[in-house]
Design a protein around this motif. Sequence first.
Motif, PDB file in Angstrom:
ATOM      1  N   ASP A 167       0.818  -1.211   0.000  1.00 23.01           N
ATOM      2  CA  ASP A 167       0.000   0.000   0.000  1.00 23.01           C
ATOM      3  C   ASP A 167       0.852   1.262   0.000  1.00 23.01           C
ATOM      4  O   ASP A 167       0.332   2.384   0.122  1.00 23.01           O
ATOM      5  N   GLY A 168       2.187   1.096  -0.109  1.00 23.34           N
ATOM      6  CA  GLY A 168       3.092   2.228  -0.212  1.00 23.34           C
ATOM      7  C   GLY A 168       3.844   2.560   1.055  1.00 23.34           C
ATOM      8  O   GLY A 168       4.833   3.310   1.020  1.00 23.34           O
ATOM      9  N   ARG A 169       3.421   2.073   2.209  1.00 26.80           N
ATOM     10  CA  ARG A 169       4.095   2.387   3.459  1.00 26.80           C
ATOM     11  C   ARG A 169       5.460   1.718   3.539  1.00 26.80           C
ATOM     12  O   ARG A 169       5.651   0.624   3.019  1.00 26.80           O
ATOM     13  N   LEU A 170       6.404   2.387   4.220  1.00 20.88           N
ATOM     14  CA  LEU A 170       7.712   1.801   4.501  1.00 20.88           C
ATOM     15  C   LEU A 170       7.832   1.603   6.002  1.00 20.88           C
ATOM     16  O   LEU A 170       7.819   2.569   6.770  1.00 20.88           O
ATOM     17  N   VAL A 171       7.932   0.355   6.438  1.00 21.49           N
ATOM     18  CA  VAL A 171       8.094   0.050   7.858  1.00 21.49           C
ATOM     19  C   VAL A 171       9.593  -0.020   8.155  1.00 21.49           C
ATOM     20  O   VAL A 171      10.291  -0.892   7.623  1.00 21.49           O
ATOM     21  N   PRO A 172      10.122   0.890   8.987  1.00 21.34           N
ATOM     22  CA  PRO A 172      11.570   0.896   9.255  1.00 21.34           C
ATOM     23  C   PRO A 172      12.014  -0.390   9.958  1.00 21.34           C
ATOM     24  O   PRO A 172      11.467  -0.776  10.981  1.00 21.34           O
ATOM     25  N   VAL A 173      13.011  -1.038   9.381  1.00 21.02           N
ATOM     26  CA  VAL A 173      13.560  -2.280   9.928  1.00 21.02           C
ATOM     27  C   VAL A 173      15.051  -2.316   9.605  1.00 21.02           C
ATOM     28  O   VAL A 173      15.441  -2.063   8.463  1.00 21.02           O
ATOM     29  N   GLY A 174      15.879  -2.654  10.603  1.00 25.49           N
ATOM     30  CA  GLY A 174      17.311  -2.737  10.378  1.00 25.49           C
ATOM     31  C   GLY A 174      17.798  -4.124  10.024  1.00 25.49           C
ATOM     32  O   GLY A 174      18.879  -4.291   9.451  1.00 25.49           O
ATOM     33  N   ALA A 175      17.013  -5.138  10.373  1.00 25.56           N
ATOM     34  CA  ALA A 175      17.336  -6.533  10.032  1.00 25.56           C
ATOM     35  C   ALA A 175      16.041  -7.324   9.983  1.00 25.56           C
ATOM     36  O   ALA A 175      15.122  -7.065  10.768  1.00 25.56           O
ATOM     37  N   MET A 176      15.989  -8.256   9.078  1.00 27.84           N
ATOM     38  CA  MET A 176      14.815  -9.110   8.924  1.00 27.84           C
ATOM     39  C   MET A 176      15.228 -10.555   9.137  1.00 27.84           C
ATOM     40  O   MET A 176      16.181 -11.042   8.511  1.00 27.84           O
ATOM     41  N   PHE A 177      14.529 -11.238  10.025  1.00 28.05           N
ATOM     42  CA  PHE A 177      14.790 -12.658  10.248  1.00 28.05           C
ATOM     43  C   PHE A 177      13.815 -13.484   9.414  1.00 28.05           C
ATOM     44  O   PHE A 177      12.605 -13.240   9.427  1.00 28.05           O
ATOM     45  N   VAL A 178      14.383 -14.447   8.703  1.00 23.97           N
ATOM     46  CA  VAL A 178      13.621 -15.284   7.785  1.00 23.97           C
ATOM     47  C   VAL A 178      14.037 -16.728   7.995  1.00 23.97           C
ATOM     48  O   VAL A 178      15.238 -17.028   8.095  1.00 23.97           O
ATOM     49  N   ALA A 179      13.085 -17.625   8.087  1.00 26.65           N
ATOM     50  CA  ALA A 179      13.387 -19.055   8.186  1.00 26.65           C
ATOM     51  C   ALA A 179      13.219 -19.676   6.807  1.00 26.65           C
ATOM     52  O   ALA A 179      12.090 -19.873   6.348  1.00 26.65           O
ATOM     53  N   PRO A 180      14.305 -19.961   6.106  1.00 26.51           N
ATOM     54  CA  PRO A 180      14.191 -20.493   4.750  1.00 26.51           C
ATOM     55  C   PRO A 180      13.775 -21.957   4.746  1.00 26.51           C
ATOM     56  O   PRO A 180      14.045 -22.704   5.692  1.00 26.51           O
ATOM     57  N   HIS A 181      13.126 -22.377   3.680  1.00 23.38           N
ATOM     58  CA  HIS A 181      12.891 -23.795   3.461  1.00 23.38           C
ATOM     59  C   HIS A 181      14.177 -24.404   2.895  1.00 23.38           C
ATOM     60  O   HIS A 181      14.848 -23.792   2.061  1.00 23.38           O
ATOM     61  N   THR A 182      14.527 -25.569   3.377  1.00 23.64           N
ATOM     62  CA  THR A 182      15.797 -26.179   2.985  1.00 23.64           C
ATOM     63  C   THR A 182      15.584 -27.435   2.144  1.00 23.64           C
ATOM     64  O   THR A 182      14.548 -28.082   2.222  1.00 23.64           O
ATOM     65  N   ARG A 183      16.603 -27.731   1.354  1.00 27.56           N
ATOM     66  CA  ARG A 183      16.623 -28.962   0.569  1.00 27.56           C
ATOM     67  C   ARG A 183      18.058 -29.465   0.532  1.00 27.56           C
ATOM     68  O   ARG A 183      19.003 -28.664   0.614  1.00 27.56           O
ATOM     69  N   PRO A 184      18.270 -30.778   0.435  1.00 20.86           N
ATOM     70  CA  PRO A 184      19.635 -31.299   0.384  1.00 20.86           C
ATOM     71  C   PRO A 184      20.418 -30.677  -0.772  1.00 20.86           C
ATOM     72  O   PRO A 184      19.875 -30.468  -1.864  1.00 20.86           O
ATOM     73  N   ALA A 185      21.671 -30.383  -0.524  1.00 19.19           N
ATOM     74  CA  ALA A 185      22.506 -29.758  -1.540  1.00 19.19           C
ATOM     75  C   ALA A 185      22.970 -30.743  -2.604  1.00 19.19           C
ATOM     76  O   ALA A 185      23.602 -30.349  -3.584  1.00 19.19           O
TER      77      ALA A 185
END
Length: 300
Positions: free
Chosen positions: A214-232
């Motif tokens: 909607d156009g807003r910017l929420v100030p954040v200095g770091a974002m934590f994300v839990a990625p989905h993993t798959r065997p390499a």
Amino acid sequence: MRHDALIVGGSFAGLSAAMQLARARRNVCVVDAGAPRNRFAAASHGFFGQDGTPPLEMIAGARDKLLAYPSVEFIKGSVVAGSADGAGGFTVSLHGGEEISTHKLLLSFGVQDGLPDIAGIGERWGKSVLHCPYCHGYEFGGRSLGLLFHSGAPADHALLIAEWGPTTLFLNGGEGPDAEVRTRLRSRGVAIEPGRIAGLEGQRADLAGVRIDDGRLVPVGAMFVAPHTRPASPLAEQLGCAFDDGPMGRVLRTDAMKMTTVPGVYAAGDLAMTFSNATLASADGLMAGVSMHRSLVFGA
């Protein structure tokens, strides 16, 4: 030459396992493609005696120490196939066509992270988009932090992130946690942003904020994300090893001695752990190396 042990993956787990076997004077071959999971991070934190050291520097130093043992061989490359050889051991094929045979096999090639399809995440991964607050939270302490909600993560994970700074839980247009969890989050000052994310913004790898559609910017200095993993690598599937479903992806099944469901095949590190970091991967590799040596001695 038939090696006592072949290790596929030469990062924290694989090198730790190789050191135990080398010190037991066994012939060890380590095959590594040179792309460890934590290569995107500038520093590794919380590792005993190595806090703040770049992961690639830690790996290079460990490899140099390992190669001081005369029974160790290191091959830079990728394993593309593997199978039991009919003589109680295994044979693997490298990308260039070379074949290597071994009595025991350790899978420590790790996993690949599948990141959400949100603009700005990929180029900041390991820098200001992070997976583990214990690994990187201190460096962002006191700043505004974000956590991207997804259905596989604990509903109240934002309570943990809030230990490091004021936290916003981004639902990205999804339903998010239930009313009870929302009440607990708000009681700890965790903000809940329901809007869909248009992208992450900031200078280069730094994160300044999360742009909502909607156009807003929420100030954040770091974002934590839990990625989905798959065997390499598909090697575990080729060998017939069993997997279990984990919260972020499949986890290679091992027993208490780090052996998989295929006798003679062991696994250690992120591939075989639900919760992972460098310290745990190294400890997991140590256990696998000792177990492989005991198996060579006692024939188990």
